[in-house]
Motif scaffolding. Sequence first.
Motif, PDB file in Angstrom:
ATOM      1  N   GLN A   1       0.869  -1.101  -0.018  1.00 15.43           N
ATOM      2  CA  GLN A   1       0.002  -0.205  -0.155  1.00 15.43           C
ATOM      3  C   GLN A   1       0.783   1.236  -0.110  1.00 15.43           C
ATOM      4  O   GLN A   1       1.617   1.608   0.835  1.00 15.43           O
ATOM      5  CB  GLN A   1      -0.764  -0.114   1.199  1.00 15.43           C
ATOM      6  CG  GLN A   1      -2.029   1.064   1.401  1.00 15.43           C
ATOM      7  CD  GLN A   1      -3.147   0.903   2.034  1.00 15.43           C
ATOM      8  OE1 GLN A   1      -2.791   0.188   3.292  1.00 15.43           O
ATOM      9  NE2 GLN A   1      -4.249   1.738   2.010  1.00 15.43           N
ATOM     10  N   ALA A   2       0.641   2.010  -1.093  1.00 15.93           N
ATOM     11  CA  ALA A   2       1.404   3.316  -1.315  1.00 15.93           C
ATOM     12  C   ALA A   2       0.556   4.451  -0.663  1.00 15.93           C
ATOM     13  O   ALA A   2      -0.616   4.194  -0.420  1.00 15.93           O
ATOM     14  CB  ALA A   2       1.737   3.683  -2.681  1.00 15.93           C
ATOM     15  N   PRO A   3       1.272   5.630  -0.050  1.00 10.75           N
ATOM     16  CA  PRO A   3       0.301   6.464   0.455  1.00 10.75           C
ATOM     17  C   PRO A   3      -0.672   7.093  -0.608  1.00 10.75           C
ATOM     18  O   PRO A   3      -0.297   7.564  -1.718  1.00 10.75           O
ATOM     19  CB  PRO A   3       1.285   7.656   0.631  1.00 10.75           C
ATOM     20  CG  PRO A   3       2.614   7.177   0.548  1.00 10.75           C
ATOM     21  CD  PRO A   3       2.650   5.813   0.007  1.00 10.75           C
ATOM     22  N   GLY A   4      -1.972   7.095   0.007  1.00 10.36           N
ATOM     23  CA  GLY A   4      -3.065   7.785  -0.847  1.00 10.36           C
ATOM     24  C   GLY A   4      -3.617   6.588  -1.715  1.00 10.36           C
ATOM     25  O   GLY A   4      -4.405   6.875  -2.664  1.00 10.36           O
ATOM     26  N   LYS A   5      -3.044   5.539  -1.639  1.00  6.97           N
ATOM     27  CA  LYS A   5      -3.585   4.300  -2.588  1.00  6.97           C
ATOM     28  C   LYS A   5      -4.148   3.210  -1.805  1.00  6.97           C
ATOM     29  O   LYS A   5      -4.017   3.156  -0.808  1.00  6.97           O
ATOM     30  CB  LYS A   5      -2.481   3.892  -3.349  1.00  6.97           C
ATOM     31  CG  LYS A   5      -2.046   4.868  -4.582  1.00  6.97           C
ATOM     32  CD  LYS A   5      -0.949   4.218  -5.370  1.00  6.97           C
ATOM     33  CE  LYS A   5      -0.447   5.352  -6.596  1.00  6.97           C
ATOM     34  NZ  LYS A   5       0.242   4.751  -7.612  1.00  6.97           N
ATOM     35  N   GLU A   6      -5.013   2.427  -2.736  1.00  2.00           N
ATOM     36  CA  GLU A   6      -5.580   1.009  -2.017  1.00  2.00           C
ATOM     37  C   GLU A   6      -4.425   0.045  -1.878  1.00  2.00           C
ATOM     38  O   GLU A   6      -3.571   0.197  -2.786  1.00  2.00           O
ATOM     39  CB  GLU A   6      -6.695   0.761  -2.795  1.00  2.00           C
ATOM     40  CG  GLU A   6      -7.851   1.660  -2.627  1.00  2.00           C
ATOM     41  CD  GLU A   6      -9.176   0.883  -3.579  1.00  2.00           C
ATOM     42  OE1 GLU A   6     -10.266   1.667  -3.424  1.00  2.00           O
ATOM     43  OE2 GLU A   6      -9.069  -0.124  -4.050  1.00  2.00           O
ATOM     44  N   ARG A   7      -4.623  -0.743  -0.974  1.00  2.00           N
ATOM     45  CA  ARG A   7      -3.763  -1.966  -0.828  1.00  2.00           C
ATOM     46  C   ARG A   7      -3.968  -2.806  -2.098  1.00  2.00           C
ATOM     47  O   ARG A   7      -5.103  -3.190  -2.447  1.00  2.00           O
ATOM     48  CB  ARG A   7      -4.180  -2.671   0.446  1.00  2.00           C
ATOM     49  CG  ARG A   7      -3.056  -3.698   0.950  1.00  2.00           C
ATOM     50  CD  ARG A   7      -3.372  -4.370   2.133  1.00  2.00           C
ATOM     51  NE  ARG A   7      -3.364  -3.420   3.258  1.00  2.00           N
ATOM     52  CZ  ARG A   7      -3.328  -3.373   4.532  1.00  2.00           C
ATOM     53  NH1 ARG A   7      -3.317  -4.429   4.951  1.00  2.00           N
ATOM     54  NH2 ARG A   7      -3.414  -2.414   5.420  1.00  2.00           N
ATOM     55  N   GLU A   8      -2.920  -3.087  -2.465  1.00  2.00           N
ATOM     56  CA  GLU A   8      -2.859  -4.104  -3.573  1.00  2.00           C
ATOM     57  C   GLU A   8      -1.937  -5.394  -3.643  1.00  2.00           C
ATOM     58  O   GLU A   8      -0.990  -5.327  -2.774  1.00  2.00           O
ATOM     59  CB  GLU A   8      -2.209  -3.123  -5.015  1.00  2.00           C
ATOM     60  CG  GLU A   8      -0.972  -2.853  -4.946  1.00  2.00           C
ATOM     61  CD  GLU A   8      -0.258  -2.022  -6.166  1.00  2.00           C
ATOM     62  OE1 GLU A   8      -1.059  -1.956  -7.172  1.00  2.00           O
ATOM     63  OE2 GLU A   8       0.915  -2.002  -6.242  1.00  2.00           O
ATOM     64  N   PHE A   9      -2.472  -6.262  -4.625  1.00  2.00           N
ATOM     65  CA  PHE A   9      -1.878  -7.625  -4.580  1.00  2.00           C
ATOM     66  C   PHE A   9      -0.700  -7.635  -5.218  1.00  2.00           C
ATOM     67  O   PHE A   9      -0.302  -6.885  -6.248  1.00  2.00           O
ATOM     68  CB  PHE A   9      -2.712  -8.607  -5.256  1.00  2.00           C
ATOM     69  CG  PHE A   9      -2.064  -9.869  -5.655  1.00  2.00           C
ATOM     70  CD1 PHE A   9      -1.563 -10.196  -6.651  1.00  2.00           C
ATOM     71  CD2 PHE A   9      -1.929 -11.050  -4.581  1.00  2.00           C
ATOM     72  CE1 PHE A   9      -1.174 -11.529  -7.100  1.00  2.00           C
ATOM     73  CE2 PHE A   9      -1.375 -11.994  -4.667  1.00  2.00           C
ATOM     74  CZ  PHE A   9      -1.068 -12.700  -6.051  1.00  2.00           C
ATOM     75  N   VAL A  10       0.391  -8.347  -4.748  1.00  2.00           N
ATOM     76  CA  VAL A  10       1.687  -8.471  -5.090  1.00  2.00           C
ATOM     77  C   VAL A  10       1.945  -9.550  -5.720  1.00  2.00           C
ATOM     78  O   VAL A  10       2.505  -9.956  -6.712  1.00  2.00           O
ATOM     79  CB  VAL A  10       2.899  -7.882  -4.023  1.00  2.00           C
ATOM     80  CG1 VAL A  10       3.976  -8.144  -4.561  1.00  2.00           C
ATOM     81  CG2 VAL A  10       2.645  -6.437  -3.773  1.00  2.00           C
ATOM     82  N   ALA A  11       2.059 -10.648  -4.614  1.00  2.00           N
ATOM     83  CA  ALA A  11       2.205 -12.257  -5.164  1.00  2.00           C
ATOM     84  C   ALA A  11       1.538 -13.241  -4.096  1.00  2.00           C
ATOM     85  O   ALA A  11       1.264 -12.820  -2.893  1.00  2.00           O
ATOM     86  CB  ALA A  11       3.661 -12.434  -5.146  1.00  2.00           C
ATOM     87  N   ALA A  12       1.598 -14.235  -4.354  1.00  2.00           N
ATOM     88  CA  ALA A  12       0.861 -15.473  -3.556  1.00  2.00           C
ATOM     89  C   ALA A  12       1.702 -16.514  -3.937  1.00  2.00           C
ATOM     90  O   ALA A  12       2.129 -16.853  -4.924  1.00  2.00           O
ATOM     91  CB  ALA A  12      -0.673 -15.350  -3.718  1.00  2.00           C
ATOM     92  N   ILE A  13       1.332 -17.528  -2.879  1.00  2.00           N
ATOM     93  CA  ILE A  13       2.146 -18.982  -3.006  1.00  2.00           C
ATOM     94  C   ILE A  13       1.160 -19.839  -2.196  1.00  2.00           C
ATOM     95  O   ILE A  13       0.636 -19.769  -1.137  1.00  2.00           O
ATOM     96  CB  ILE A  13       3.499 -19.039  -2.279  1.00  2.00           C
ATOM     97  CG1 ILE A  13       4.188 -20.307  -2.449  1.00  2.00           C
ATOM     98  CG2 ILE A  13       3.485 -18.828  -0.916  1.00  2.00           C
ATOM     99  CD1 ILE A  13       5.648 -20.098  -2.568  1.00  2.00           C
TER     100      ILE A  13
END
Length: 123
Positions: A39-51
């Motif tokens: 989550q970057a400032p002012g942005k929504e939490r976003e998916f990066v990777a999963a296992i």
Amino acid sequence: QVQLVESGGGLVQAGDSLRLSCTASGRTFSPYVMGWFRQAPGKEREFVAAINWSGGSTYYADSVKGRFTISRDYAKNTMYLQMNSLKPEDTAVYYCAASRRGIATVVSMYDYWGQGTQATVSS
């Protein structure tokens, strides 16, 4: 209940690498799908990777594919995110999460969250 603690964030320059760790405690985390979000400032939490639980299946956001690698070490109850060729746009708080469901890319599918670790990439 599963407790997750992230570490490994820091301040680096563009092109550098970082390795994030997520250590689990409490109930065994082997049956869980594990994921990284940011989550970057002012942005929504976003998916990066999963296992998945066996480590045999991984999934990445297009923005990090080819640069980031997710892995897990069952003996250490720890998951990792190796981040290479970092860009300023990778700057964010990185969260690890655990899901009792299948691999998913949405926040609502994850049941347990860590407190986050800051990664800052300067240009």
